[in-house]
Scaffold this motif. Structure first.
Motif, PDB file in Angstrom:
ATOM      1  N   ARG A   1       0.820  -1.219   0.000  1.00 49.23           N
ATOM      2  CA  ARG A   1       0.000   0.000   0.000  1.00 49.23           C
ATOM      3  C   ARG A   1       0.850   1.264   0.000  1.00 49.23           C
ATOM      4  O   ARG A   1       0.515   2.267  -0.648  1.00 49.23           O
ATOM      5  N   LYS A   2       1.956   1.242   0.706  1.00 57.79           N
ATOM      6  CA  LYS A   2       2.809   2.424   0.836  1.00 57.79           C
ATOM      7  C   LYS A   2       3.397   2.894  -0.496  1.00 57.79           C
ATOM      8  O   LYS A   2       3.879   4.022  -0.600  1.00 57.79           O
ATOM      9  N   LEU A   3       3.337   2.043  -1.511  1.00 63.52           N
ATOM     10  CA  LEU A   3       3.900   2.395  -2.814  1.00 63.52           C
ATOM     11  C   LEU A   3       3.024   3.383  -3.583  1.00 63.52           C
ATOM     12  O   LEU A   3       3.467   3.943  -4.586  1.00 63.52           O
ATOM     13  N   PHE A   4       1.787   3.609  -3.110  1.00 58.49           N
ATOM     14  CA  PHE A   4       0.808   4.354  -3.898  1.00 58.49           C
ATOM     15  C   PHE A   4       0.347   5.616  -3.168  1.00 58.49           C
ATOM     16  O   PHE A   4       0.186   5.616  -1.949  1.00 58.49           O
ATOM     17  N   THR A   5       0.122   6.668  -3.925  1.00 55.66           N
ATOM     18  CA  THR A   5      -0.294   7.941  -3.326  1.00 55.66           C
ATOM     19  C   THR A   5      -1.777   7.960  -2.978  1.00 55.66           C
ATOM     20  O   THR A   5      -2.195   8.665  -2.063  1.00 55.66           O
ATOM     21  N   ILE A   6      -2.590   7.192  -3.713  1.00 60.98           N
ATOM     22  CA  ILE A   6      -4.031   7.136  -3.437  1.00 60.98           C
ATOM     23  C   ILE A   6      -4.396   5.688  -3.127  1.00 60.98           C
ATOM     24  O   ILE A   6      -4.547   4.860  -4.030  1.00 60.98           O
ATOM     25  N   SER A   7      -4.502   5.377  -1.851  1.00 62.81           N
ATOM     26  CA  SER A   7      -4.873   4.023  -1.436  1.00 62.81           C
ATOM     27  C   SER A   7      -6.249   4.068  -0.789  1.00 62.81           C
ATOM     28  O   SER A   7      -6.574   4.999  -0.050  1.00 62.81           O
ATOM     29  N   VAL A   8      -7.050   3.053  -1.094  1.00 65.31           N
ATOM     30  CA  VAL A   8      -8.418   2.986  -0.582  1.00 65.31           C
ATOM     31  C   VAL A   8      -8.617   1.639   0.095  1.00 65.31           C
ATOM     32  O   VAL A   8      -8.512   0.588  -0.553  1.00 65.31           O
ATOM     33  N   GLY A   9      -8.908   1.662   1.387  1.00 68.03           N
ATOM     34  CA  GLY A   9      -9.230   0.449   2.124  1.00 68.03           C
ATOM     35  C   GLY A   9     -10.735   0.302   2.235  1.00 68.03           C
ATOM     36  O   GLY A   9     -11.414   1.207   2.725  1.00 68.03           O
ATOM     37  N   ILE A  10     -11.259  -0.816   1.756  1.00 67.49           N
ATOM     38  CA  ILE A  10     -12.697  -1.080   1.820  1.00 67.49           C
ATOM     39  C   ILE A  10     -12.957  -1.936   3.055  1.00 67.49           C
ATOM     40  O   ILE A  10     -12.421  -3.040   3.173  1.00 67.49           O
ATOM     41  N   CYS A  11     -13.765  -1.430   3.979  1.00 64.13           N
ATOM     42  CA  CYS A  11     -14.014  -2.184   5.203  1.00 64.13           C
ATOM     43  C   CYS A  11     -15.509  -2.293   5.477  1.00 64.13           C
ATOM     44  O   CYS A  11     -16.338  -1.694   4.793  1.00 64.13           O
ATOM     45  N   GLY A  12     -15.829  -3.048   6.516  1.00 68.33           N
ATOM     46  CA  GLY A  12     -17.211  -3.357   6.858  1.00 68.33           C
ATOM     47  C   GLY A  12     -17.346  -4.859   6.964  1.00 68.33           C
ATOM     48  O   GLY A  12     -16.612  -5.615   6.321  1.00 68.33           O
ATOM     49  N   CYS A  13     -18.278  -5.309   7.768  1.00 70.37           N
ATOM     50  CA  CYS A  13     -18.417  -6.751   7.982  1.00 70.37           C
ATOM     51  C   CYS A  13     -19.068  -7.461   6.803  1.00 70.37           C
ATOM     52  O   CYS A  13     -19.005  -8.683   6.712  1.00 70.37           O
ATOM     53  N   HIS A  14     -19.691  -6.716   5.897  1.00 74.00           N
ATOM     54  CA  HIS A  14     -20.339  -7.307   4.726  1.00 74.00           C
ATOM     55  C   HIS A  14     -20.126  -6.392   3.516  1.00 74.00           C
ATOM     56  O   HIS A  14     -20.089  -5.175   3.650  1.00 74.00           O
ATOM     57  N   GLY A  15     -19.988  -6.996   2.341  1.00 73.26           N
ATOM     58  CA  GLY A  15     -19.962  -6.220   1.100  1.00 73.26           C
ATOM     59  C   GLY A  15     -18.607  -5.706   0.665  1.00 73.26           C
ATOM     60  O   GLY A  15     -18.513  -4.964  -0.317  1.00 73.26           O
ATOM     61  N   LYS A  16     -17.533  -6.110   1.355  1.00 73.60           N
ATOM     62  CA  LYS A  16     -16.203  -5.594   0.994  1.00 73.60           C
ATOM     63  C   LYS A  16     -15.799  -5.993  -0.420  1.00 73.60           C
ATOM     64  O   LYS A  16     -15.264  -5.178  -1.178  1.00 73.60           O
ATOM     65  N   THR A  17     -16.030  -7.257  -0.764  1.00 73.33           N
ATOM     66  CA  THR A  17     -15.523  -7.762  -2.042  1.00 73.33           C
ATOM     67  C   THR A  17     -16.257  -7.150  -3.229  1.00 73.33           C
ATOM     68  O   THR A  17     -15.629  -6.744  -4.213  1.00 73.33           O
ATOM     69  N   THR A  18     -17.580  -7.062  -3.160  1.00 79.79           N
ATOM     70  CA  THR A  18     -18.321  -6.442  -4.259  1.00 79.79           C
ATOM     71  C   THR A  18     -17.928  -4.977  -4.412  1.00 79.79           C
ATOM     72  O   THR A  18     -17.728  -4.477  -5.532  1.00 79.79           O
ATOM     73  N   THR A  19     -17.792  -4.267  -3.295  1.00 80.97           N
ATOM     74  CA  THR A  19     -17.443  -2.845  -3.345  1.00 80.97           C
ATOM     75  C   THR A  19     -16.040  -2.631  -3.897  1.00 80.97           C
ATOM     76  O   THR A  19     -15.823  -1.780  -4.776  1.00 80.97           O
ATOM     77  N   SER A  20     -15.075  -3.391  -3.401  1.00 80.91           N
ATOM     78  CA  SER A  20     -13.696  -3.220  -3.880  1.00 80.91           C
ATOM     79  C   SER A  20     -13.566  -3.649  -5.338  1.00 80.91           C
ATOM     80  O   SER A  20     -12.820  -3.029  -6.114  1.00 80.91           O
ATOM     81  N   SER A  21     -14.304  -4.684  -5.734  1.00 83.21           N
ATOM     82  CA  SER A  21     -14.288  -5.108  -7.139  1.00 83.21           C
ATOM     83  C   SER A  21     -14.847  -4.020  -8.044  1.00 83.21           C
ATOM     84  O   SER A  21     -14.288  -3.727  -9.109  1.00 83.21           O
TER      85      SER A  21
END
Length: 479
Positions: free
Chosen positions: A107-127
């Motif tokens: 992650r540190k290699l990139f200037t714009i990093s986005v972490g998708i969190c939450g107990c449900h829906g992470k994979t669909t949202t990040s995809s």
């Protein structure tokens, strides 16, 4: 310690896990050599590893067979840091690092990093976010919690891109040995949080324990938060208002969504941002949760400077994520899907999405409970959620390698007592998968929507279910 990405050869313990496979893809694109170990069992990542010529062993090697690896990466799989491979590596002075720590180094290699969190829906949202940025020609790097989505592998690396998308998982590093939440290892520039819910009872004591973890993760980051989630709402007063923007169906959302219509192919919805009408959007996703999660992606893309026209165009073509309401088979009006839902909230969301898409169809769920700890803690809401289907068949519990059945007071008999206590006549607790197939063969009707559901290996029943569907057609034709 030297930068973890400066080494040449990496050994991934549990390489078939989706996160490990996608880390392997990134390291390979960086020019690293990959070795690894996992079981002989079939995983959804097998084809991805094979396609990308990433080799691994399925027998525990002696250390001398792997003397060239510089860095050893572990998760909670295969006894984690206590695995003999890693113990030998420690004795030889090699570098040992958790999966989460290595993701943070990437992650540190990139200037714009986005972490998708939450107990449900992470994979669909990040995809959806990774897919959108890919189609917008900015070539993001990403680690997604699945093997494939659309026509893309679940991991990719583009060294000239600003963007890195990843799932910030709330689970522990390697329970019960190390219970530290993985997401607290990460420090992305942006966070999208869809929800907070009680899950992982082997790591968290209660909902307040989980909320404290998420609040700690939120500190000093730019946040896109779902305003419809009650647990997120309860944390807003503890955040700086300039720190976050909200999305959802609520009237007080910064990005407010309203579903207009849905059919078998698209959901149409409108959006307004700070009370300004953004017009009509269409996406081939279904259910309130999926549309709400789409709102988080729209908000992020607006923040990154993309136009409404660009956003509408790219999301309209997104549909397919492995094991997320994934189409499997169709014959004579019967549709078979597979879904990863394993928590009551996810079961409810998936059923609601199916009813939105297929309004007059019977829903037949074949559900596999996942882990003894979760099933014991959530047995009542699990069977209540399943009762919202027309018929539900429940297989024996899929165990975690970290748990032993003797330490829990939960099994199929206990679930059956719960079903009877609640008077749920449409929920069938089965002792074997064979029993499920036999009951399905007697109760399946033309036009049914059949869905295998769970985070274990229930998807492997597809061939047996397809045979039932085909026999059902022959019987119908003979009649």
């Amino acid at each position: 310690m030297k930068n973890l990405l400066q080494y040449n050869t990496y050994y991934l313990l549990g390489i078939k896990g989706v996160a490990m496979t996608n880390i392997a893809l990134i390291l390979q694109k960086m020019g690293k050599k990959i070795n690894g170990y996992d079981s002989k069992d079939t995983f959804i990542t097998d084809l991805v590893l094979q396609k990308n010529n990433i080799s691994y062993v399925t027998e525990l090697p002696i250390f001398s067979q792997d003397k060239l690896s510089d860095v050893y990466v572990y998760s909670g799989a295969h006894n984690g840091s206590e695995n003999p491979i890693l113990k030998d590596a420690v004795n030889k002075g090699k570098i040992i690092v958790s999966q989460a720590e290595l993701i943070e180094e990437i992650r540190k290699l990139f200037t714009i990093s986005v972490g998708i969190c939450g107990c449900h829906g992470k994979t669909t949202t990040s995809s959806l976010l990774a897919y959108s940025l890919t189609k917008l020609k900015v070539k993001p790097s990403y680690i997604i919690g699945t093997s494939t989505f659309q026509d893309l592998d679940g991991g990719d690396y583009n060294k000239n891109s600003q963007y890195f998308i990843f799932e910030a998982d709330e689970y522990g590093l390697q329970p019960p040995r190390d219970m530290r939440p993985k997401l607290l290892m990460y420090h992305p520039k942006y966070i999208i949080c869809n929800n907070i819910d009680f899950d992982h009872p082997d790591v968290y004591r209660n909902i307040n324990d989980i909320k404290k973890t998420f609040l700690a993760f939120f500190a000093q980051h730019n946040l896109f938060l779902c305003s419809d989630d009650l647990h997120i709402q309860s944390l807003l007063s503890k955040l700086n208002r300039n720190q976050y923007k909200t999305f959802g169906f609520s009237d007080n959302s910064d990005l407010q969504l309203t579903i207009v219509n849905s059919n078998e192919f698209y959901t149409t919805f409108t959006a307004s941002y700070n009370k300004k009408n953004l017009g009509v959007f269409s996406i081939p996703l279904f259910g309130n949760k999926n549309i709400s999660n789409t709102g988080g992606v729209i908000l992020a893309l607006l923040e990154f400077g993309f136009s409404i026209y660009q956003i509408k165009k790219v999301i309209k073509n997104f549909s397919s994520v492995k094991r997320r309401f994934e189409f499997v088979y169709k014959k004579n009006g019967i549709l078979l899907y597979d879904d990863y839902a394993h928590h009551p909230a996810e079961i409810n969301a998936t059923i609601q999405a199916i009813r939105m898409r297929f309004k007059d169809k019977r829903i037949v769920i074949i559900f596999q409970p996942h882990t003894f700890s979760r099933t014991e803690s959530l047995k009542t809401p699990i069977v209540q959620a399943l009762s919202n289907a027309d018929i539900a068949y429940v297989s024996p519990i899929f165990p975690s390698a970290r748990e032993e059945a003797k330490n829990f007071k939960i099994n199929s008999d206990v679930l059956n007592k719960e079903v009877k206590l609640l008077g749920l006549s449409n929920v069938n607790i089965c002792n074997t998968k064979k029993e499920i197939i036999e009951k399905l063969a007697h109760q399946l009707r033309l036009g049914d929507i059949v869905i295998t559901m769970g985070a274990g290996d229930i998807y492997k029943l597809k061939d047996d279910i397809i045979e039932v569907i085909n026999v059902n057609e022959k019987q119908t034709n003979n009649n």
